[in-house]
Design a protein around this motif. Structure first.
Motif, short mmCIF file in Angstrom:
data_model
loop_
_atom_site.label_atom_id
_atom_site.label_comp_id
_atom_site.label_asym_id
_atom_site.label_seq_id
_atom_site.Cartn_x
_atom_site.Cartn_y
_atom_site.Cartn_z
N THR A 68 0.82 -1.21 0.00
CA THR A 68 0.00 0.00 0.00
C THR A 68 0.86 1.26 0.00
N ALA A 69 2.10 1.15 0.46
CA ALA A 69 3.01 2.31 0.42
C ALA A 69 3.66 2.47 -0.94
N ALA A 70 3.70 1.41 -1.73
CA ALA A 70 4.34 1.45 -3.05
C ALA A 70 3.54 2.30 -4.02
N THR A 71 4.23 2.81 -5.01
CA THR A 71 3.57 3.62 -6.05
C THR A 71 3.90 3.14 -7.45
N ALA A 72 4.89 2.28 -7.61
CA ALA A 72 5.29 1.80 -8.93
C ALA A 72 4.22 0.88 -9.51
N ASP A 73 4.19 0.78 -10.82
CA ASP A 73 3.22 -0.10 -11.47
C ASP A 73 3.54 -1.57 -11.21
N VAL A 74 4.83 -1.88 -11.10
CA VAL A 74 5.27 -3.26 -10.83
C VAL A 74 5.98 -3.28 -9.49
N VAL A 75 5.67 -4.28 -8.68
CA VAL A 75 6.31 -4.42 -7.37
C VAL A 75 6.95 -5.80 -7.24
N CYS A 76 7.99 -5.86 -6.45
CA CYS A 76 8.63 -7.12 -6.09
C CYS A 76 8.54 -7.27 -4.58
N VAL A 77 8.57 -8.51 -4.13
CA VAL A 77 8.63 -8.82 -2.71
C VAL A 77 9.77 -9.79 -2.51
N MET A 78 10.58 -9.57 -1.50
CA MET A 78 11.65 -10.53 -1.19
C MET A 78 12.04 -10.43 0.27
N ASP A 79 12.62 -11.51 0.80
CA ASP A 79 13.08 -11.53 2.19
C ASP A 79 14.26 -10.58 2.35
N ALA A 80 14.42 -10.05 3.57
CA ALA A 80 15.49 -9.10 3.86
C ALA A 80 16.64 -9.73 4.63
N ASP A 81 16.72 -11.08 4.66
CA ASP A 81 17.71 -11.76 5.50
C ASP A 81 18.97 -12.18 4.75
N ALA A 82 19.14 -11.68 3.51
CA ALA A 82 20.30 -11.97 2.66
C ALA A 82 20.31 -13.40 2.12
N SER A 83 19.20 -14.12 2.21
CA SER A 83 19.13 -15.45 1.62
C SER A 83 18.85 -15.38 0.12
N LEU A 84 18.45 -14.22 -0.36
CA LEU A 84 18.17 -14.00 -1.77
C LEU A 84 18.97 -12.78 -2.23
N ASP A 85 19.46 -12.83 -3.46
CA ASP A 85 20.32 -11.77 -3.98
C ASP A 85 19.49 -10.74 -4.76
N PRO A 86 19.42 -9.51 -4.28
CA PRO A 86 18.67 -8.48 -4.99
C PRO A 86 19.13 -8.28 -6.44
N GLU A 87 20.37 -8.59 -6.73
CA GLU A 87 20.85 -8.42 -8.10
C GLU A 87 20.11 -9.32 -9.08
N GLN A 88 19.39 -10.33 -8.57
CA GLN A 88 18.63 -11.23 -9.43
C GLN A 88 17.17 -10.79 -9.58
N LEU A 89 16.80 -9.68 -8.98
CA LEU A 89 15.43 -9.17 -9.13
C LEU A 89 15.04 -8.94 -10.59
N PRO A 90 15.92 -8.43 -11.44
CA PRO A 90 15.52 -8.21 -12.84
C PRO A 90 15.07 -9.47 -13.56
#
Length: 221
Positions: A68-90
């Motif tokens: 609800t705070a987001a404004t972009a047309d496309v959103v991503c969700v991911m864990d913040a514990d470093a188990s997933l690499d943000p560089e792979q979001l694209p």
């Protein structure tokens, strides 16, 4: 096109510098502080992330607050514990941006040092099989890194505010006729202990939440 990235956060002070430091250009982090008792909110703000506070405990509550705070047309969700690499979001957001899929999940591929207990993997496999039958989507993992359209996701009116939220998202998306896909992403060694599979209590609570969602009973905090 800029993309908002919702990062539910509970005591991830140690992981946030790595996570936010690897955020790709055009991907705007929204860190949702879900009752942290460490310096997570301060660290996130200091690193340039937008910080949203959600006092209602629960993974789904944090995700919804970020959405609800987001404004972009496309959103991503991911864990913040470093188990997933943000560089792979694209690679996760790519099919949505290209109009080839409505919801994309990152299928986790275990890398050295990653912690994914056998009981959690077996439970995940069972859920994925049920989701394939329910939705017709070729899913193998209830992946925690995902991408979809913001307005469309809000339109699904997800009700669960606990650990059933990711499952409810896929079920409602399937019922709405969304094109659901998955791409492979690395599953790394997290920083700190998992809030779900790291404790017996967390595991049992997650199982209960997901069973309730599968039974169509919805869920709240």
């Amino acid at each position: 096109m800029e993309i908002d990235v919702v990062l539910p956060c509970l005591n991830e002070e140690a992981a946030l510098p790595w996570v936010l430091g690897r955020m790709p250009s055009g991907f705007r982090p929204i860190v949702v502080d879900n009752g942290s008792t460490d310096g997570s909110a301060k660290v996130a703000a200091g690193l340039g992330a937008r910080v949203v506070s959600e006092p209602l405990p629960g993974f789904g509550a944090a995700c919804h607050a970020g959405l609800t705070a987001a404004t972009a047309d496309v959103v991503c969700v991911m864990d913040a514990d470093a188990s997933l690499d943000p560089e792979q979001l694209p690679r996760v957001a790519g099919p949505v941006l290209a109009g080839a899929a409505d919801l994309v999940l990152g299928r986790r591929v275990l890398r050295p040092g990653a912690s994914w207990p056998l009981h959690a993997r077996l439970g995940n496999a069972v859920l994925a099989r049920k989701l394939r039958r329910r939705t017709g989507a070729g899913l193998h993992d209830l992946g925690p890194m995902r991408a979809c359209g913001r307005a469309a996701l809000l339109g699904l009116e997800l009700a669960d505010r606990r650990f059933g939220y990711p499952l409810e998202m896929v079920l409602r998306a399937g019922a709405a006729g969304w094109r659901i896909a998955e791409v492979e992403v690395d599953y790394l060694a997290r920083t700190g202990r998992s809030k779900v599979t790291g404790t017996v209590r967390g595991t049992l609570r997650a199982i209960g939440d997901m069973r309730r969602v599968m039974a169509g009973k919805g869920g709240t905090a």
